[in-house]
Design a protein around this motif. Sequence first.
Motif, PDB file in Angstrom:
ATOM      1  N   ARG A  24      55.241  -1.608  28.417  1.00  0.00           N
ATOM      2  CA  ARG A  24      54.859  -1.663  27.016  1.00  0.00           C
ATOM      3  C   ARG A  24      53.796  -0.609  26.692  1.00  0.00           C
ATOM      4  NH1 ARG A  24      58.050  -3.234  23.618  1.00  0.00           N
ATOM      5  NH2 ARG A  24      56.276  -3.366  22.187  1.00  0.00           N
ATOM      6  N   LYS A  25      52.831  -0.476  27.567  1.00  0.00           N
ATOM      7  CA  LYS A  25      51.776   0.508  27.342  1.00  0.00           C
ATOM      8  C   LYS A  25      52.343   1.909  27.311  1.00  0.00           C
ATOM      9  CE  LYS A  25      47.161   1.756  29.028  1.00  0.00           C
ATOM     10  NZ  LYS A  25      46.119   1.486  30.059  1.00  0.00           N
ATOM     11  N   GLU A  26      53.294   2.185  28.209  1.00  0.00           N
ATOM     12  CA  GLU A  26      53.927   3.503  28.268  1.00  0.00           C
ATOM     13  C   GLU A  26      54.707   3.773  26.989  1.00  0.00           C
ATOM     14  OE1 GLU A  26      55.116   7.142  30.022  1.00  0.00           O
ATOM     15  OE2 GLU A  26      53.654   5.677  30.760  1.00  0.00           O
ATOM     16  N   GLN A  27      55.453   2.784  26.526  1.00  0.00           N
ATOM     17  CA  GLN A  27      56.243   2.961  25.309  1.00  0.00           C
ATOM     18  C   GLN A  27      55.365   3.198  24.090  1.00  0.00           C
ATOM     19  OE1 GLN A  27      58.533  -0.665  25.315  1.00  0.00           O
ATOM     20  NE2 GLN A  27      60.285   0.276  26.334  1.00  0.00           N
ATOM     21  N   GLU A  28      54.311   2.421  23.978  1.00  0.00           N
ATOM     22  CA  GLU A  28      53.452   2.519  22.798  1.00  0.00           C
ATOM     23  C   GLU A  28      52.605   3.785  22.800  1.00  0.00           C
ATOM     24  OE1 GLU A  28      51.284  -1.121  22.661  1.00  0.00           O
ATOM     25  OE2 GLU A  28      53.081  -2.353  22.392  1.00  0.00           O
ATOM     26  N   ALA A  29      52.337   4.314  24.008  1.00  0.00           N
ATOM     27  CA  ALA A  29      51.527   5.530  24.100  1.00  0.00           C
ATOM     28  C   ALA A  29      52.366   6.790  23.988  1.00  0.00           C
ATOM     29  CB  ALA A  29      50.758   5.549  25.418  1.00  0.00           C
ATOM     30  N   SER A  30      53.688   6.632  24.047  1.00  0.00           N
ATOM     31  CA  SER A  30      54.570   7.787  24.013  1.00  0.00           C
ATOM     32  C   SER A  30      54.434   8.517  22.688  1.00  0.00           C
ATOM     33  CB  SER A  30      56.020   7.351  24.221  1.00  0.00           C
ATOM     34  OG  SER A  30      56.896   8.445  24.053  1.00  0.00           O
ATOM     35  N   SER A  31      54.396   9.835  22.780  1.00  0.00           N
ATOM     36  CA  SER A  31      54.293  10.651  21.570  1.00  0.00           C
ATOM     37  C   SER A  31      55.630  10.759  20.861  1.00  0.00           C
ATOM     38  CB  SER A  31      53.778  12.055  21.915  1.00  0.00           C
ATOM     39  OG  SER A  31      54.648  12.680  22.845  1.00  0.00           O
TER      40      SER A  31
END
Length: 488
Positions: free
Chosen positions: A342-349
């Motif tokens: 989730r963190k990776e998805q939300e931080a994705s540009s």
Amino acid sequence: STMTASSPSSSTPARSRIPRPQEPVATASSFASPDVTRALEQEDRIDSYIANALNALSLQERNAVYHELHGVSEEVEETPTFMKQKFLEFESEWTHRCKSLASDAAIRIAMSLSPDLIHDTKFRLMFLRSENFRVPKAVHRMIQFFEVKLYLFGRDRLVKNITLDDLDRNDRDSLDAGFLQLLPIRDRAGRAILVLMLQHQTYKVPENMTRALFYICMAGLEDEATQRKGFTVIVYNVGDFNPRNTDLRTVSQGGWLICAMPTKTCSLHHCFSDPKVRSIINFSMRFFSNDTRAKCKVHFGTGLECVYALMTYGIPPDILPVNTADGIEIKRKNHVKWLRMRKEQEASSHIEDVHTRIVVPANIDILFGRGKVYREHLGNLKMVDILEKNLARYESAGLKEKSAVISEVTQEIKNQGARFVKMESYTWKEVDDKLAKEKVSHGFRTRLRMNGGCRSNVNTNKASTRDVECITTADTDPVEAKRARVAS
């Protein structure tokens, strides 16, 4: 666990009315904590709640509930004509309901902030699917949804997608604790599995737990397969559990949330080993709609007995993230991975449509990876069956023919609705056609090795086998690819 019965913190947005399940639209203020002793001493009406809910249904509706409980219900066919009609009905019902809404209704505030969201077809579709396209109920659920969201997150976040950054430290502590988990696999009917282990609940105020549950549900709904198939909810209370240590506001808020979220709840299973837990279940029934009550199942017994009971409803054994022997130890490994994803998805540009995300792979999907979990995934097992049927043709084929067989089998799998998905940076992603063919190619080679193959053919075609590997490239796992080359 840290559990208190203190009043909500000052950071919790205040509302003017207390929710009452019988009201047309429930609203919220403080969820004043009820008298626990009186609540626990109430007459046990669990069976009558469920029976009355079922008796209120027609024979056809009752059969539909039974089918949904056991995961054998038919999915609504969303044809263009059908969808157009339902969206028109939704707009008509929404226009009619708007006239009777109070001026301070949460959805009116949402309309003033973002009218495009309220009229967005993908947003409305979540509510239609959650109610099996019963339009009046879908509209009512959408109105309730904004009341819940306004209470939990306030006006500033009323029309935005809730992310991890929108949760405060205490909310994150509840989320990170792992007593609420969206499991990485689905049940036999393809439904997402949500587990609540309330004997391990951790929060400072009840709203911390409710916001964490809201976040998990909305994250799950980013996967279209979950919107279509729905959720199986398991409330697991096996082991030592003292109901008097439970703030009943978490129970009332949880019931309100289930009736307001655009989640299709296909079944709600209560598992417990202490008879005193029935008092909590009995209290929670007050906050469920008749539809939800009809889908409740109560399982009393040891952890193993509850697991066997769940199996009869298509829920695989060994999936519960807790030690079923005593219910004490929570397994957080998959939950930690999910939070990283989730963190990776939300931080994705990269800005992507959240409704195209793969949160939990479908049962028919083909998973890349090694280990028992991947080998025994239903989609991977189905692919093995298809490979076995085409194995003789693949083994006897020449170089070009082998490549053609691989392409045909890959397309056959995709035509059945399956996706080839791989975990990358804690995120499930559908791979391109090239990698999908490599997966099929590696599958053929593996079947040949496992079946012993025709040794004369393998030796004779040794060079051509290597050539096919060059055409389709080595398998995505370099170790497995090396083994395949050595074996060939």
